[in-house]
Design an enzyme around this catalytic site. Structure first.
Site, PDB file in Angstrom:
ATOM      1  N   HIS A 464       0.723  -1.283   0.312  1.00  0.00           N
ATOM      2  CA  HIS A 464      -0.133  -0.449  -0.054  1.00  0.00           C
ATOM      3  C   HIS A 464       1.011   0.946  -0.255  1.00  0.00           C
ATOM      4  CE1 HIS A 464      -4.034   2.612   0.799  1.00  0.00           C
ATOM      5  NE2 HIS A 464      -2.693   3.122   2.096  1.00  0.00           N
ATOM      6  N   GLU A 465       2.477   1.067   1.191  1.00  0.00           N
ATOM      7  CA  GLU A 465       2.628   2.333   1.227  1.00  0.00           C
ATOM      8  C   GLU A 465       3.553   2.584  -0.189  1.00  0.00           C
ATOM      9  OE1 GLU A 465       1.682   5.308   2.840  1.00  0.00           O
ATOM     10  OE2 GLU A 465       0.663   3.949   4.507  1.00  0.00           O
ATOM     11  N   HIS A 468       2.340   5.039  -2.962  1.00  0.00           N
ATOM     12  CA  HIS A 468       2.189   6.377  -3.125  1.00  0.00           C
ATOM     13  C   HIS A 468       3.278   6.568  -3.408  1.00  0.00           C
ATOM     14  CE1 HIS A 468      -1.262   6.661  -0.522  1.00  0.00           C
ATOM     15  NE2 HIS A 468      -1.310   6.308   0.766  1.00  0.00           N
ATOM     16  N   HIS A 471       2.901   6.576  -6.980  1.00  0.00           N
ATOM     17  CA  HIS A 471       2.804   8.265  -7.501  1.00  0.00           C
ATOM     18  C   HIS A 471       3.333   9.218  -7.550  1.00  0.00           C
ATOM     19  CE1 HIS A 471      -1.675  10.265  -6.701  1.00  0.00           C
ATOM     20  NE2 HIS A 471      -1.290  10.422  -8.425  1.00  0.00           N
TER      21      HIS A 471
END
Length: 674
Positions: A464-465, A468, A471
């Site tokens: 999940h992290e 980011h 991104h």
């Protein structure tokens, strides 16, 4: 202080901050000079005798504040990941100063007059789409910050912002202190029965590090639920652990929450909105309070019904142990028993297959290679913010350099709970900078010489992290305002949630899920059982999340003037009225330690996770059935969405990938709510 390393841009690769030379005493002088420099740059813009132009106003504004950005990025990371008493003191001093600095810029009438003039004739300026969006977004930001208010209203707004900034810092520091103080100290290994040998050794090592030699210490995670609750056989220990978690900071932070909600309500009214939630959501992709209300209302009843069905299954298993009623400290334990009996999935038995280095390199990095062509090289020659943190250089498929990724994975007393991504250097075509991003987690440190074995949830968090991080790494915009993850709160979780899909994709899972001693792959039948078991527990997970979301929403839909006497009474009443009060399922965060909404920028925005999951579930379906290869799909997702940041409407980026507006059906199916 001419030797202050912040006073000049870093000469390291990618302008990585010179951590080896940064000391605590550098922060405050750098902040003070950084704010003074930016105000001087703003004064130069407003004093320019030339008529306002895009270059001499908007571009000049984008270039301003370089020193302040450098010091703030480093300090915010240290205050979260490796704080000290001195850092806490600086934070308490700087937070209201930064709020006042923001107001000094956004309430500058001369500066706003220039932006307003340009905005009024924007159709005549022949701007390219990203430049036009910069003008529009800057104008919106100034209006939302109070640029059109009268003098008396602006003065009150400054007071509100300064007090809220100070209270937010105090709230965070109270949570940190309360979380450390509430760690559960146990006298014997027998009390930890049910945990694996390596987990018990980690608890002993944690005790040693905290100065409690001979004891066993379970430090708390930031959420209400604690992972050990699923495994501890001693019911009284489970009860003590959950009570310690749920009771954190109640006395200190309850009154702060009441005060902050009142101040936010007053500020919203000043800015022309009936509530703080209305103010926040007006600039998010949701758009209106009604849109958020509609989504949440649609989910509550089926989620609670789903949880009650799960509770009935748990009760049948618990009865064999003489437990007449499932309590909150029992839910995770008997859920694990159901998974073992019904799905034959043992959480403790899974951990040997998820060794950190293997998950990172052969899972997270491998997936990024499959989808985007990336490769990663560790750079031990580069110093990060803490000895635990590791620096990796990221390369494109053709060998070209992309940026730096920093991983700081282990829990420590100086680090706040949870997991997050941040940017130390943001990409921008205007400045020529390339990204330096970091992921911070809180994985328990094992005993010396032992491997770092992850839970399934920790594997998910790692993926999940890193979503980011991608991104931020893939950002390809001109203006810093739009870089990386600088998108609406109810969109920013979308790319990270999409990246979770790789953890269970067969070509990725088979590559990293191997026994750390034997190298044997995770058995195929166990993978199938894990997939089936994922469905069980969705009721619990959805209810605990919705309870926290509705709690956030209630705090921030309170209109100005409505008095709240007691935070815990307010919390109980809100959950009951929303129909989400399931006694055995506490909210994922209770008010007193709900850092997302009282100290981390998610106020009236915790709904963002479920709102983003609508986009996420729809996109995962697109990835799996669009007829393209993984690499082709990844490139399209990168080019049209991840790279664009906030340089265009995020939902336009979604449509550019999927080819249509989002649909809710995939989310409802995933959550068992169809």
């Amino acid at each position: 202080m001419t030797e202050n390393p912040f006073f000049t841009p870093s000469t390291l690769v990618y302008e990585l901050p010179p951590f080896a030379g940064i000391r605590e005493e550098h922060y405050l002088p750098a902040y003070e000079r950084g704010m003074a420099e930016q105000l001087a740059e703003i004064a130069a813009i407003t004093a320019d005798p030339e008529p306002p132009s895009f270059a001499n106003t908007l571009v000049a504004l984008e270039r301003s504040g370089d020193l302040l950005r450098r010091v703030d990025a480093v300090f915010r990371n240290q205050s979260a990941a490796d704080t000290t008493d001195v850092v806490d003191e600086v934070d308490a001093k700087v937070s209201p100063l930064l709020a006042a600095h923001h107001d000094a810029i956004h309430l500058d009438r001369a500066l706003f007059a220039r932006i307003e003039e340009l905005y009024g004739r924007r159709a005549e300026l022949s701007l390219d789409p990203e430049s036009l969006r910069l003008l529009e977004r800057r104008h919106t930001a100034f209006v939302r910050s109070g640029a059109r208010l009268g003098a008396a209203e602006q003065e009150r707004l400054r007071e509100l912002n300064a007090e809220l900034a100070a209270l937010g810092t105090t709230f965070q520091q109270n949570v940190n202190a309360a979380t450390r103080a509430a760690a559960l100290v146990l006298d014997s290994a027998e009390e930890l029965d049910g945990l694996s040998a390596d987990a018990i050794a980690a608890a002993a090592e944690n005790a040693r590090v905290l100065g409690r030699d001979g004891k066993y210490v379970l430090s708390l995670k930031n959420t209400s639920g604690q992972p050990e609750l699923a495994l501890l056989t001693d019911r009284s220990v489970r009860e003590r652990l959950l009570a310690a978690s749920l009771g954190r900071a109640a006395d200190s932070n309850g009154p702060l929450a009441i005060r902050m909600a009142a101040l936010r309500a007053e500020r919203a009214r000043l800015l022309g909105h009936p509530t703080h939630a209305a103010y926040v959501v007006a600039d998010e992709t949701a758009g209106t309070v009604e849109a958020v209300d509609a989504l949440l209302a649609r989910l509550v009843e089926p989620a609670v019904a789903n949880a009650r069905r799960e509770a009935a299954e748990l009760a049948a298993v618990a009865a064999a142990d003489g437990v007449e009623e499932i309590a909150a400290h029992d839910w995770a334990y008997y859920s694990e028993k159901v998974r073992q009996s019904s799905y034959r999935v043992d959480a403790a038995a899974l951990r040997p297959y998820f060794e950190l280095e293997r998950v990172l390199h052969d899972g997270v990095f491998h997936a990024a290679g499959l989808a985007y062509g990336l490769t990663f090289t560790e750079r031990p020659d580069l110093t990060a913010h803490h000895p635990d943190a590791r620096v990796f250089e990221v390369f494109e498929e053709d060998g070209g350099s992309l940026g730096l990724f920093i991983g700081d994975f282990h829990a420590r007393a100086s680090k706040r709970g949870g997991a997050w991504m941040d940017e130390l250097v943001s990409q921008s075509g205007l400045t020529g900078r390339r990204p330096v991003v970091l992921n911070t987690l809180n994985i328990a440190r094992p005993a010396p010489g032992e491997p770092v074995l992850l839970t399934w949830d920790e594997v998910r968090t790692l993926f999940h992290e890193f979503g980011h991080a991608l991104h931020g790494l893939f950002s390809d915009v001109r203006y810093p305002l739009f870089s990386g993850t600088a998108v609406p709160r109810d969109f920013v979780e979308f790319p990270s949630q999409v990246n979770e899909m790789w953890m269970v994709r067969p070509e990725v899972l088979a590559n990293y899920a191997r026994h750390h001693e034997t190298g044997e792959p995770l058995p195929a039948e166990l993978v199938e059982r894990m997939a089936a078991a994922e469905g069980f527990g969705q009721g619990f997970r959805t209810v605990e999340y919705l309870a926290a979301t509705l709690l956030d929403w209630a705090w921030h839909t309170v209109p100005e003037g409505r008095e709240i006497a007691d935070a815990e009474e307010f919390e109980a009443r809100v959950l009951a009225e929303a129909g989400i009060a399931v006694p055995a399922i506490p909210p994922r965060y209770r008010t007193a330690y709900f850092q997302h909404i009282f100290s981390s920028g998610y106020s009236a925005g915790y709904y963002a996770y479920i709102w983003s999951e609508v986009l996420d579930a729809d996109t995962v379906r697109w990835f799996e059935g669009n007829g393209r290869s993984v690499r082709e799909s990844g490139e399209l997702f990168r080019r049209e969405l991840l790279a664009r940041g906030y340089s265009r409407d995020p939902l336009d980026s979604f449509r550019a990938v999927v080819g249509r507006s989002p649909e809710t059906a995939p989310l409802l199916a995933r959550r068992g709510l169809a």
